[in-house]
Enzyme design. Structure first.
Site, PDB file in Angstrom:
ATOM      1  N   ALA A 188      69.270 -11.705 -74.229  1.00 24.64           N
ATOM      2  CA  ALA A 188      68.534 -12.665 -72.823  1.00 24.64           C
ATOM      3  C   ALA A 188      67.269 -12.261 -72.487  1.00 24.64           C
ATOM      4  CB  ALA A 188      69.270 -12.467 -71.742  1.00 24.64           C
ATOM      5  N   PRO A 189      66.025 -13.157 -73.621  1.00 24.30           N
ATOM      6  CA  PRO A 189      64.716 -12.930 -72.720  1.00 24.30           C
ATOM      7  C   PRO A 189      63.937 -12.133 -71.746  1.00 24.30           C
ATOM      8  CG  PRO A 189      65.013 -15.621 -73.444  1.00 24.30           C
ATOM      9  CD  PRO A 189      66.357 -15.061 -73.150  1.00 24.30           C
ATOM     10  N   GLY A 190      63.747 -11.484 -72.159  1.00 25.92           N
ATOM     11  CA  GLY A 190      62.735 -10.788 -70.510  1.00 25.92           C
ATOM     12  C   GLY A 190      63.038  -9.164 -70.652  1.00 25.92           C
ATOM     13  N   VAL A 191      62.712  -8.529 -69.388  1.00 25.66           N
ATOM     14  CA  VAL A 191      62.868  -6.585 -69.519  1.00 25.66           C
ATOM     15  C   VAL A 191      64.428  -6.591 -69.329  1.00 25.66           C
ATOM     16  CG1 VAL A 191      62.216  -4.888 -67.967  1.00 25.66           C
ATOM     17  CG2 VAL A 191      60.295  -6.558 -68.499  1.00 25.66           C
ATOM     18  N   ARG A 192      64.525  -5.243 -70.025  1.00 24.12           N
ATOM     19  CA  ARG A 192      66.022  -5.532 -70.239  1.00 24.12           C
ATOM     20  C   ARG A 192      66.545  -4.674 -68.655  1.00 24.12           C
ATOM     21  NH1 ARG A 192      67.472  -3.086 -75.857  1.00 24.12           N
ATOM     22  NH2 ARG A 192      66.128  -5.333 -77.262  1.00 24.12           N
ATOM     23  N   GLY A 193      67.840  -4.911 -68.756  1.00 21.58           N
ATOM     24  CA  GLY A 193      68.907  -4.284 -67.496  1.00 21.58           C
ATOM     25  C   GLY A 193      69.308  -3.005 -67.547  1.00 21.58           C
ATOM     26  N   MET A 194      69.113  -2.000 -66.740  1.00 21.38           N
ATOM     27  CA  MET A 194      69.010  -0.326 -66.781  1.00 21.38           C
ATOM     28  C   MET A 194      70.226  -0.867 -66.007  1.00 21.38           C
ATOM     29  SD  MET A 194      65.735   1.137 -65.034  1.00 21.38           S
ATOM     30  CE  MET A 194      65.264   0.075 -63.915  1.00 21.38           C
ATOM     31  N   LYS A 231      76.572 -11.049 -68.258  1.00 19.04           N
ATOM     32  CA  LYS A 231      75.975 -10.503 -68.145  1.00 19.04           C
ATOM     33  C   LYS A 231      77.825  -8.301 -67.619  1.00 19.04           C
ATOM     34  CE  LYS A 231      72.819 -10.824 -64.662  1.00 19.04           C
ATOM     35  NZ  LYS A 231      72.221 -11.869 -63.399  1.00 19.04           N
ATOM     36  N   ASP A 280      74.654 -18.293 -58.251  1.00 13.21           N
ATOM     37  CA  ASP A 280      76.169 -18.163 -57.756  1.00 13.21           C
ATOM     38  C   ASP A 280      77.351 -17.684 -59.519  1.00 13.21           C
ATOM     39  OD1 ASP A 280      79.199 -18.058 -57.109  1.00 13.21           O
ATOM     40  OD2 ASP A 280      79.717 -20.079 -57.398  1.00 13.21           O
TER      41      ASP A 280
END
Ligand code: ATP
Length: 577
Positions: free
Chosen positions: A314-320, A335, A370
């Site tokens: 997904a575009p954007g900052v990667r999750g930690m 996710k 949701d």
């Protein structure tokens, strides 16, 4: 057919009957809760209704284990049970949800690793075009030729509510005025109003949901009925735009309580006024969220079958904490909790799951997305590019099972895809930025009022919806507001202390220092200045403590699903006075 398979099929359907019966009972209590202003009970009922499904699946699974030793059940046995189950469904008022319930019982007994389409209802056995007949008329039609004042008088008279009105003539006058502003006299003269027989309850509002049939098109007609402290009713606005209706029925709100013994009929009835909502979304909106999940999976399969897109991060900052991926044209993200988190994250996987569960059951106040939780989710391997597979192997090696044709992910959530706010802001015009920052602050205020402290409030953790609303989606640090201590930053004893990287005061695990939000949220000047101008309260510990005190006193805030500018009192009250 062996009597045992027959018995088992009947047991599953009876179990579902029991579940849906309780579901309808809780739903039917909504009118009384509204009339008596039992707002705490509204929240409890919402949670209880969500829990019913899993509880009843557990009861049926237990019964079946007693009836037969599960170890002896093979694929052929399930096929026979399923075949018999199918024969029970014609004439049944909720066949599609009964199929979902069968799937859930199957998974509870067999685990999620035996999901063969022939053994359960990955695809429905019901003909696509068949919508079961509603047991009672779904709606009442009113013809506008008798005059709109008259029509609305009848509509309000026909409501089941037993409370008096503040000023019914005033509200009718305002609704008529709204209609005259939106539609021409000819359109209004030839229109028909088709009003749902049941009210749609959510939080402190009872909605009249109707379809306004004009000559050339159908539009929604929604009236939110409110109740004042003295138990008198009034109507706050009238919504006749499908985008507004879409927000009211949106994925970021709690499910409606609407009595629907034949849910498929209601879902079909709603379709023309919610053209942007999929079948899954409409089922979820009326509270049939587990069946919504089945439909959501079908929509995923349908999308795969009709595109050749590859999965991508997904575009954007990667999750930690999360690995998040998507299909470029698909409107959901996938996710997955990473096997290991970045060192600065102190949560555990179990805590992350608890946070997502909390959001599912909580009033999402239009500000939290949701999610649908899946186990053993299969992705076609030929759609996973090597670079993404390498990410899977690095971040979620214990959650994947890579086979020749599929990659199975043991656990993931599907969530509506939005544009991450940080990305959205980079391309925003000044007006758009102003709108986004105002929305962002409103989102935090509304979450706080609903007893949710988001934890990590960076823009990257919020998304922009297609309707221009800012919605939060990163739940791993959320905490109930009431668990926290909102503190003022103690004055530094020496000037040098303020320059130190570490705080000069002690910080407990539940301490929050709103004044320090500036460092993270206002580092980018354009947005930072706007945020301080539009929402200075976010940096004021006293404001947070006041919100907390209201929650502790039992106050439940009503978050409107419409804009202040749409309220009748804002549009018409001064003129009327
Ligand atoms: N619903 C969504 N729509 C679009 N993009 C999303 C969505 N959810 C997550 N993302 C993208 O994935 C990224 C990581 O997601 P998320 O914030 O949920 O993960 P996380 O690991 O909990 O993050 P953090 O490191 O901030 O705790 C987001 O920054 C965003 O770019």
């Amino acid at each position: 057919m062996s009597p045992r398979e027959l018995l088992i099929a009947h047991t599953i359907l009876q179990g579902f009957d029991a579940q849906y019966g309780r579901f309808l009972d809780i739903t039917a209590g909504a009118q009384q809760r509204f009339e008596q202003a039992e707002w705490q009970a509204v929240q409890q009922a919402m949670k209880a209704r969500i829990h019913l499904y899993d509880h009843h699946v557990g009861l049926v699974a237990h019964q079946l284990r007693i009836l037969n030793d599960v170890a002896q059940w093979d694929g052929a046995f399930w096929l026979r049970v399923k075949h018999h189950y199918e024969t029970l469904l014609p004439e049944y008022p909720r066949p599609e949800i009964a199929e979902s319930f069968f799937n859930s019982v199957f998974c509870r007994l067999q685990g999620h690793s035996h999901l063969h389409p022939e053994r359960l209802f990955i695809f429905s056995s019901q003909p696509v075009s068949s919508v079961p007949q509603a047991l009672r008329p779904l709606s009442r039609a009113y013809c506008a030729q008798q005059g709109w004042h008259q029509v609305l008088h009848h509509v309000l008279n026909d409501l089941p509510l037993r409370l008096p009105w503040q000023d019914r003539a005033r509200d009718i006058g305002w609704i008529v005025r709204h209609l005259q502003e939106q539609f021409s006299p000819a359109q209004l003269h030839h229109a028909t109003l088709d009003v749902a027989s049941e009210l749609f309850y959510r939080n402190k509002t009872a909605w009249i949901v109707a379809r306004l049939q004009l000559r050339d098109r159908m539009v929604p007609f929604l009236l939110p009925i409110q109740r004042d402290e003295d138990g008198r009713l009034w109507i706050d606005t009238c919504l006749t735009d499908s985008n507004d209706a879409s927000i009211v029925f949106g994925f970021a709100r709690a499910y409606f309580m609407v009595y629907a013994p034949v849910p498929a009929a209601l879902v079909a009835w709603l379709q023309p006024i919610l053209p942007g909502k999929t079948t899954a979304e409409r089922y979820m909106a009326i509270g049939c969220q587990k069946h919504g999940k089945t439909e959501c999976y079908r929509e995923y399969l349908h999308y795969l079958a009709h595109s050749d897109e590859a999965f991508t991060l997904a575009p954007g900052v990667r999750g930690m904490v999360m690995l998040v991926f998507t299909l470029p044209g698909f409107d959901r993200v996938f996710k997955v909790i990473k096997d290991r988190f970045a060192p600065q994250k102190e949560v555990t996987e179990a805590q992350v799951r608890d946070c997502y569960r909390l959001v599912k059951e909580h009033d999402r106040v239009g500000r939290m997305a949701d999610t649908q939780e899946f186990e053993h989710f299969a992705l076609p391997r030929d759609r996973i590019p090597p670079s993404l597979l390498a990410e899977f192997r690095r971040d979620i090696p214990q959650k994947i099972d890579v086979r020749d044709d599929v990659v199975i992910i043991r656990h993931l959530w599907l969530e509506r895809r939005m544009q991450p706010l940080n990305l959205w802001l980079t391309a925003a015009t000044p007006d758009q930025r102003q709108h986004a920052i105002a929305e962002y602050g409103d989102a935090i205020c509304q979450l706080a009022a609903a007893n949710i402290f988001p934890g990590d409030m960076l823009f990257k953790n919020f998304g922009m919806t297609r309707h221009g609303r800012v919605v939060f989606y990163d739940y791993d640090e959320i905490r109930p507001m009431t668990d926290l201590v909102f503190r003022d930053v103690p004055p530094a004893r020496y000037e040098e202390q303020e320059l130190q990287a570490e705080p000069w005061y002690s910080v407990g695990p539940d301490d929050v220092f709103p004044e320090t939000f500036r460092y993270a949220l206002c580092s980018e000047p354009a947005s930072g200045k706007l945020l301080q101008a539009l929402h200075p309260q976010l940096f004021d510990p006293g404001w947070w403590r006041a919100v907390q005190a209201r929650i502790r006193a039992g106050h439940i805030e009503e978050v409107m699903a419409w804009r202040t500018a749409q309220r009748f009192c804002v549009r018409y009250a001064t003129v009327a006075a």
